[in-house]
Motif scaffolding. Structure first.
Motif, PDB file in Angstrom:
ATOM      1  N   ILE A 248      41.548  50.092  38.394  1.00 22.76           N
ATOM      2  CA  ILE A 248      41.354  48.727  38.892  1.00 22.76           C
ATOM      3  C   ILE A 248      39.986  48.215  38.463  1.00 22.76           C
ATOM      4  N   ARG A 249      39.884  46.896  38.373  1.00 25.31           N
ATOM      5  CA  ARG A 249      38.610  46.239  38.067  1.00 25.31           C
ATOM      6  C   ARG A 249      38.156  45.507  39.322  1.00 25.31           C
ATOM      7  N   VAL A 250      36.916  45.767  39.718  1.00 26.50           N
ATOM      8  CA  VAL A 250      36.356  45.219  40.960  1.00 26.50           C
ATOM      9  C   VAL A 250      35.106  44.424  40.626  1.00 26.50           C
ATOM     10  N   LEU A 251      35.025  43.207  41.150  1.00 25.47           N
ATOM     11  CA  LEU A 251      33.893  42.323  40.906  1.00 25.47           C
ATOM     12  C   LEU A 251      33.206  42.011  42.228  1.00 25.47           C
ATOM     13  N   SER A 252      31.874  42.136  42.269  1.00 28.19           N
ATOM     14  CA  SER A 252      31.094  41.703  43.424  1.00 28.19           C
ATOM     15  C   SER A 252      30.219  40.548  42.978  1.00 28.19           C
ATOM     16  N   TYR A 253      30.205  39.444  43.799  1.00 26.01           N
ATOM     17  CA  TYR A 253      29.574  38.218  43.305  1.00 26.01           C
ATOM     18  C   TYR A 253      29.073  37.383  44.483  1.00 26.01           C
ATOM     19  N   ASN A 254      27.764  37.085  44.489  1.00 26.67           N
ATOM     20  CA  ASN A 254      27.197  36.137  45.444  1.00 26.67           C
ATOM     21  C   ASN A 254      27.347  34.741  44.837  1.00 26.67           C
TER      22      ASN A 254
ATOM     23  N   PRO B  56      26.970  38.659  38.526  1.00 25.69           N
ATOM     24  CA  PRO B  56      28.011  39.489  39.132  1.00 25.69           C
ATOM     25  C   PRO B  56      27.912  40.942  38.696  1.00 25.69           C
ATOM     26  N   VAL B  57      28.531  41.808  39.476  1.00 23.89           N
ATOM     27  CA  VAL B  57      28.645  43.232  39.144  1.00 23.89           C
ATOM     28  C   VAL B  57      30.128  43.543  38.984  1.00 23.89           C
ATOM     29  N   LEU B  58      30.489  44.091  37.828  1.00 23.67           N
ATOM     30  CA  LEU B  58      31.882  44.419  37.518  1.00 23.67           C
ATOM     31  C   LEU B  58      32.014  45.920  37.315  1.00 23.67           C
ATOM     32  N   ALA B  59      33.047  46.522  37.921  1.00 22.58           N
ATOM     33  CA  ALA B  59      33.290  47.956  37.749  1.00 22.58           C
ATOM     34  C   ALA B  59      34.752  48.205  37.452  1.00 22.58           C
ATOM     35  N   ALA B  60      34.990  49.228  36.654  1.00 24.34           N
ATOM     36  CA  ALA B  60      36.335  49.769  36.462  1.00 24.34           C
ATOM     37  C   ALA B  60      36.393  51.119  37.159  1.00 24.34           C
ATOM     38  N   LEU B  61      37.370  51.291  38.038  1.00 23.66           N
ATOM     39  CA  LEU B  61      37.482  52.485  38.863  1.00 23.66           C
ATOM     40  C   LEU B  61      38.883  53.063  38.734  1.00 23.66           C
ATOM     41  N   ARG B  62      38.965  54.383  38.749  1.00 21.54           N
ATOM     42  CA  ARG B  62      40.273  55.041  38.823  1.00 21.54           C
ATOM     43  C   ARG B  62      40.444  55.589  40.244  1.00 21.54           C
ATOM     44  N   VAL B  63      41.420  55.064  40.950  1.00 25.89           N
ATOM     45  CA  VAL B  63      41.669  55.450  42.344  1.00 25.89           C
ATOM     46  C   VAL B  63      42.861  56.399  42.370  1.00 25.89           C
ATOM     47  N   PRO B  64      42.701  57.618  42.900  1.00 23.86           N
ATOM     48  CA  PRO B  64      43.816  58.568  42.919  1.00 23.86           C
ATOM     49  C   PRO B  64      44.984  58.086  43.766  1.00 23.86           C
ATOM     50  N   ALA B  65      46.160  58.570  43.425  1.00 24.29           N
ATOM     51  CA  ALA B  65      47.331  58.294  44.277  1.00 24.29           C
ATOM     52  C   ALA B  65      47.133  58.953  45.620  1.00 24.29           C
ATOM     53  N   SER B  66      47.577  58.276  46.673  1.00 27.86           N
ATOM     54  CA  SER B  66      47.397  58.788  48.032  1.00 27.86           C
ATOM     55  C   SER B  66      48.621  59.585  48.451  1.00 27.86           C
TER      56      SER B  66
END
Length: 249
Positions: free
Chosen positions: A18-24, A239-249
């Motif tokens: 997933i791609r996650v963006l944090s932005y004020n 902004p701060v943008l990240a790509a993260l791999r989240v394991p299956a739950s």
């Protein structure tokens, strides 16, 4: 130019990139068309917003930004005293909650926007924050943030926002001790988030619990569709943008 971040996808093992963006976004007081272009070009699955509109017709303003940037509203805004969460249609939302933090007389009211979402088989808790300008209150809010992440009850969580503090500060260090500071783990793009005209400090950040793989994180400078002109016009933070791999739950 930095290599492109991985695109969103679901892996054969059920994990999700997933791609996650944090932005004020400074209450959308600047160039909202430029703001929407930056968000859209980053192609996020989740947007952790700070300083969302809080006053007259705030819901309509936030909805307009979401529509223009290809997102939908999950939670927050005035009901969280500024933080908000947006997402792409890829996310399945289990629940949301807006949390107001204790008010210190004479200081601005703060809050958290939170949600539990799923991307396929990957289940994730999410929190957007904008911490206090006052150092002692900020430190207390850092502890509340960690408590709230635990209370989400998900195997994996992420948090992000405007910390109003550099990495050497005690609140930043408190969070980075308990969580992965995504920029430190996998630096990508630019480091400094303030100010757009003269970046010189990192006061905005994304954090993730252990088990989430950080594939890259930073300010999306010189990326396709993200122009310096738009970054300067959109708001007073980068902004701060990240790509993260989240394991299956």
């Amino acid at each position: 130019m930095a290599a492109a971040l991985p695109t969103s996808r679901t892996e054969p093992d059920g994990s999700a990139v997933i791609r996650v963006l944090s932005y004020n976004i400074r209450s959308m007081r600047d160039d909202t068309e430029a703001l929407a272009r930056v968000i859209r070009a980053c192609a996020p699955d989740l947007v952790l917003v700070q300083e969302a509109p809080r006053f007259f017709r705030w819901r309509k303003k936030l909805a307009r930004l979401a529509a223009a940037s290809g997102q939908v509203i999950l939670s927050g805004g005035a009901t969280a005293s500024g933080p908000a969460l947006l997402s792409s249609l890829r996310a399945t939302v289990e629940r949301t909650e807006d949390i107001l933090l204790p008010l210190t007389p004479g200081l601005h009211r703060r809050g958290f926007a939170t949600a539990v979402v799923r991307f396929g088989r990957a289940r994730l808790g999410v929190l957007s924050c904008h911490l206090s300008l006052q150092k002692d209150e900020r430190y207390e809010q850092g502890g509340m943030l960690l408590d709230q992440l635990a209370a989400l009850g998900t195997p994996h969580t992420i948090a992000g926002g405007d910390l109003n503090e550099r990495p050497g500060g005690r609140t930043f260090k408190r969070l980075a001790t308990e969580l992965q500071d995504c920029w430190t783990v996998a630096p990508w793009g630019g480091e400094y988030t303030s100010t757009p005209a003269e970046p010189h400090q990192r006061i905005d950040a994304l954090f993730a619990t252990e088990g989430i793989e950080v594939l890259g994180c930073g300010v999306p400078l010189r990326q396709p569709g993200v122009t310096e002109t738009d970054l300067r016009a959109a708001t007073d933070h980068l902004p701060v943008l990240a790509a993260l791999r989240v394991p299956a739950s």
